[in-house]
Design a protein around this motif. Sequence first.
Motif, PDB file in Angstrom:
ATOM      1  N   ALA A 150     -14.058  26.616  85.089  1.00 27.23           N
ATOM      2  CA  ALA A 150     -14.840  26.336  84.682  1.00 27.23           C
ATOM      3  C   ALA A 150     -15.507  27.842  84.409  1.00 27.23           C
ATOM      4  CB  ALA A 150     -15.845  25.896  85.172  1.00 27.23           C
ATOM      5  N   GLY A 151     -15.423  28.878  85.813  1.00 28.86           N
ATOM      6  CA  GLY A 151     -16.379  30.204  85.402  1.00 28.86           C
ATOM      7  C   GLY A 151     -15.498  30.697  84.818  1.00 28.86           C
ATOM      8  N   SER A 152     -13.567  30.998  84.551  1.00 28.56           N
ATOM      9  CA  SER A 152     -13.204  31.729  83.793  1.00 28.56           C
ATOM     10  C   SER A 152     -13.307  31.020  82.551  1.00 28.56           C
ATOM     11  CB  SER A 152     -11.883  30.954  84.218  1.00 28.56           C
ATOM     12  OG  SER A 152     -11.214  32.453  85.247  1.00 28.56           O
ATOM     13  N   ALA A 153     -13.500  29.546  82.584  1.00 27.92           N
ATOM     14  CA  ALA A 153     -14.008  29.831  80.515  1.00 27.92           C
ATOM     15  C   ALA A 153     -15.077  29.828  79.751  1.00 27.92           C
ATOM     16  CB  ALA A 153     -13.696  27.405  80.657  1.00 27.92           C
ATOM     17  N   PHE A 154     -16.106  29.939  80.882  1.00 28.65           N
ATOM     18  CA  PHE A 154     -17.280  30.120  80.442  1.00 28.65           C
ATOM     19  C   PHE A 154     -17.309  31.786  80.191  1.00 28.65           C
ATOM     20  CE2 PHE A 154     -19.566  26.482  82.881  1.00 28.65           C
ATOM     21  CZ  PHE A 154     -20.107  26.390  81.812  1.00 28.65           C
ATOM     22  N   GLU A 155     -16.543  32.507  81.024  1.00 27.58           N
ATOM     23  CA  GLU A 155     -16.398  34.453  80.781  1.00 27.58           C
ATOM     24  C   GLU A 155     -15.926  33.752  79.070  1.00 27.58           C
ATOM     25  OE1 GLU A 155     -16.754  38.101  81.311  1.00 27.58           O
ATOM     26  OE2 GLU A 155     -17.420  36.295  81.985  1.00 27.58           O
ATOM     27  N   THR A 156     -14.564  33.536  78.756  1.00 30.05           N
ATOM     28  CA  THR A 156     -14.174  34.032  77.906  1.00 30.05           C
ATOM     29  C   THR A 156     -14.777  32.838  77.377  1.00 30.05           C
ATOM     30  OG1 THR A 156     -11.673  33.338  78.971  1.00 30.05           O
ATOM     31  CG2 THR A 156     -12.026  32.666  76.478  1.00 30.05           C
ATOM     32  N   VAL A 157     -15.606  32.321  76.614  1.00 31.63           N
ATOM     33  CA  VAL A 157     -16.538  31.683  75.990  1.00 31.63           C
ATOM     34  C   VAL A 157     -17.470  33.077  75.533  1.00 31.63           C
ATOM     35  CG1 VAL A 157     -18.549  30.480  74.974  1.00 31.63           C
ATOM     36  CG2 VAL A 157     -15.843  29.329  75.866  1.00 31.63           C
ATOM     37  N   HIS A 158     -17.974  33.379  76.459  1.00 25.37           N
ATOM     38  CA  HIS A 158     -18.789  34.953  76.681  1.00 25.37           C
ATOM     39  C   HIS A 158     -18.404  35.667  76.387  1.00 25.37           C
ATOM     40  CE1 HIS A 158     -21.965  37.280  78.043  1.00 25.37           C
ATOM     41  NE2 HIS A 158     -21.240  37.943  78.731  1.00 25.37           N
ATOM     42  N   ASN A 159     -17.134  36.267  75.816  1.00 29.02           N
ATOM     43  CA  ASN A 159     -17.010  37.421  75.841  1.00 29.02           C
ATOM     44  C   ASN A 159     -16.355  37.054  74.320  1.00 29.02           C
ATOM     45  OD1 ASN A 159     -16.522  38.725  78.234  1.00 29.02           O
ATOM     46  ND2 ASN A 159     -14.385  37.949  78.946  1.00 29.02           N
ATOM     47  N   ALA A 160     -15.887  36.229  73.950  1.00 30.83           N
ATOM     48  CA  ALA A 160     -15.260  35.935  71.897  1.00 30.83           C
ATOM     49  C   ALA A 160     -17.197  35.801  70.979  1.00 30.83           C
ATOM     50  CB  ALA A 160     -15.363  34.211  72.245  1.00 30.83           C
ATOM     51  N   LEU A 161     -17.877  35.542  72.112  1.00 28.54           N
ATOM     52  CA  LEU A 161     -19.363  34.936  71.898  1.00 28.54           C
ATOM     53  C   LEU A 161     -20.358  37.058  71.402  1.00 28.54           C
ATOM     54  CD1 LEU A 161     -21.553  32.336  72.938  1.00 28.54           C
ATOM     55  CD2 LEU A 161     -21.085  32.560  71.153  1.00 28.54           C
ATOM     56  N   GLU A 162     -19.709  37.954  72.511  1.00 26.43           N
ATOM     57  CA  GLU A 162     -19.821  39.260  72.519  1.00 26.43           C
ATOM     58  C   GLU A 162     -19.308  39.562  71.210  1.00 26.43           C
ATOM     59  OE1 GLU A 162     -19.385  40.987  76.072  1.00 26.43           O
ATOM     60  OE2 GLU A 162     -21.949  40.476  76.901  1.00 26.43           O
ATOM     61  N   ALA A 163     -17.713  39.366  71.093  1.00 25.83           N
ATOM     62  CA  ALA A 163     -17.385  40.099  70.011  1.00 25.83           C
ATOM     63  C   ALA A 163     -17.534  40.039  68.473  1.00 25.83           C
ATOM     64  CB  ALA A 163     -15.548  39.846  70.244  1.00 25.83           C
ATOM     65  N   THR A 164     -17.786  38.287  68.463  1.00 28.59           N
ATOM     66  CA  THR A 164     -18.693  37.845  67.377  1.00 28.59           C
ATOM     67  C   THR A 164     -19.810  38.681  66.785  1.00 28.59           C
ATOM     68  OG1 THR A 164     -17.806  35.915  67.537  1.00 28.59           O
ATOM     69  CG2 THR A 164     -19.357  35.796  66.063  1.00 28.59           C
ATOM     70  N   GLU A 165     -20.544  38.732  67.899  1.00 23.01           N
ATOM     71  CA  GLU A 165     -21.563  40.014  67.949  1.00 23.01           C
ATOM     72  C   GLU A 165     -21.018  40.979  67.599  1.00 23.01           C
ATOM     73  OE1 GLU A 165     -26.189  40.506  69.566  1.00 23.01           O
ATOM     74  OE2 GLU A 165     -24.274  40.154  71.448  1.00 23.01           O
ATOM     75  N   ASN A 166     -21.009  41.741  67.823  1.00 26.95           N
ATOM     76  CA  ASN A 166     -20.465  42.857  67.479  1.00 26.95           C
ATOM     77  C   ASN A 166     -19.366  43.269  66.062  1.00 26.95           C
ATOM     78  OD1 ASN A 166     -20.617  43.798  70.208  1.00 26.95           O
ATOM     79  ND2 ASN A 166     -19.241  44.058  71.154  1.00 26.95           N
ATOM     80  N   ALA A 167     -18.779  42.446  65.721  1.00 26.78           N
ATOM     81  CA  ALA A 167     -17.763  42.333  64.603  1.00 26.78           C
ATOM     82  C   ALA A 167     -19.338  42.192  63.650  1.00 26.78           C
ATOM     83  CB  ALA A 167     -17.305  40.838  64.347  1.00 26.78           C
ATOM     84  N   ALA A 168     -20.655  40.427  63.266  1.00 26.73           N
ATOM     85  CA  ALA A 168     -21.539  40.953  62.588  1.00 26.73           C
ATOM     86  C   ALA A 168     -22.348  41.818  62.777  1.00 26.73           C
ATOM     87  CB  ALA A 168     -22.146  39.711  63.184  1.00 26.73           C
ATOM     88  N   MET A 169     -22.431  42.483  63.604  1.00 22.98           N
ATOM     89  CA  MET A 169     -23.403  43.575  63.706  1.00 22.98           C
ATOM     90  C   MET A 169     -23.119  44.917  63.036  1.00 22.98           C
ATOM     91  SD  MET A 169     -26.799  43.327  64.622  1.00 22.98           S
ATOM     92  CE  MET A 169     -27.075  44.467  64.388  1.00 22.98           C
ATOM     93  N   LYS A 170     -21.803  45.013  63.054  1.00 18.06           N
ATOM     94  CA  LYS A 170     -21.198  46.184  62.314  1.00 18.06           C
ATOM     95  C   LYS A 170     -21.014  45.467  60.388  1.00 18.06           C
ATOM     96  CE  LYS A 170     -18.004  47.762  65.542  1.00 18.06           C
ATOM     97  NZ  LYS A 170     -16.670  47.864  66.107  1.00 18.06           N
ATOM     98  N   THR A 171     -20.961  44.401  60.648  1.00 13.61           N
ATOM     99  CA  THR A 171     -21.102  44.186  58.805  1.00 13.61           C
ATOM    100  C   THR A 171     -22.670  44.244  57.876  1.00 13.61           C
ATOM    101  OG1 THR A 171     -18.717  42.226  59.399  1.00 13.61           O
ATOM    102  CG2 THR A 171     -21.194  41.889  56.716  1.00 13.61           C
ATOM    103  N   VAL A 172     -23.780  43.884  59.640  1.00 16.05           N
ATOM    104  CA  VAL A 172     -24.645  44.153  59.004  1.00 16.05           C
ATOM    105  C   VAL A 172     -25.145  45.901  58.665  1.00 16.05           C
ATOM    106  CG1 VAL A 172     -27.633  43.755  59.759  1.00 16.05           C
ATOM    107  CG2 VAL A 172     -25.901  42.073  59.842  1.00 16.05           C
ATOM    108  N   ASP A 173     -25.000  46.627  59.691  1.00 13.61           N
ATOM    109  CA  ASP A 173     -24.796  48.091  60.095  1.00 13.61           C
ATOM    110  C   ASP A 173     -23.947  48.280  58.645  1.00 13.61           C
ATOM    111  OD1 ASP A 173     -26.839  48.404  61.921  1.00 13.61           O
ATOM    112  OD2 ASP A 173     -24.180  48.356  63.115  1.00 13.61           O
ATOM    113  N   ALA A 174     -23.208  47.896  58.240  1.00 13.56           N
ATOM    114  CA  ALA A 174     -21.870  48.298  57.072  1.00 13.56           C
ATOM    115  C   ALA A 174     -22.989  47.620  55.566  1.00 13.56           C
ATOM    116  CB  ALA A 174     -20.380  48.059  56.594  1.00 13.56           C
TER     117      ALA A 174
END
Length: 77
Positions: free
Chosen positions: A22-46
């Motif tokens: 469960a800890g590994s699954a939550f960590e994977t989801v957390h990392n995916a959300l951070e990657a999505t947030e970073n991509a979205a912010m790069k789009t907003v900045d552009a």
Amino acid sequence: MANQRNNQHNDNSISQSIKNTAGSAFETVHNALEATENAAMKTVDAASNAVSNLTENRSAQKDGFRYDYNDASDFND
């Protein structure tokens, strides 16, 4: 008695394994959300940069001159 201790050890091992999974699954989801947030912010900045550049270029044209905002050589004096 030994059999009861062995069963208790197996139960603890299974419980710990479930927690780890469960800890590994939550960590994977957390990392995916951070990657999505970073991509979205790069789009907003552009998009923000594009709007700023468009606004600056239109303002410069309106004032009767054209300035290349991507040329920073004027700032290296």
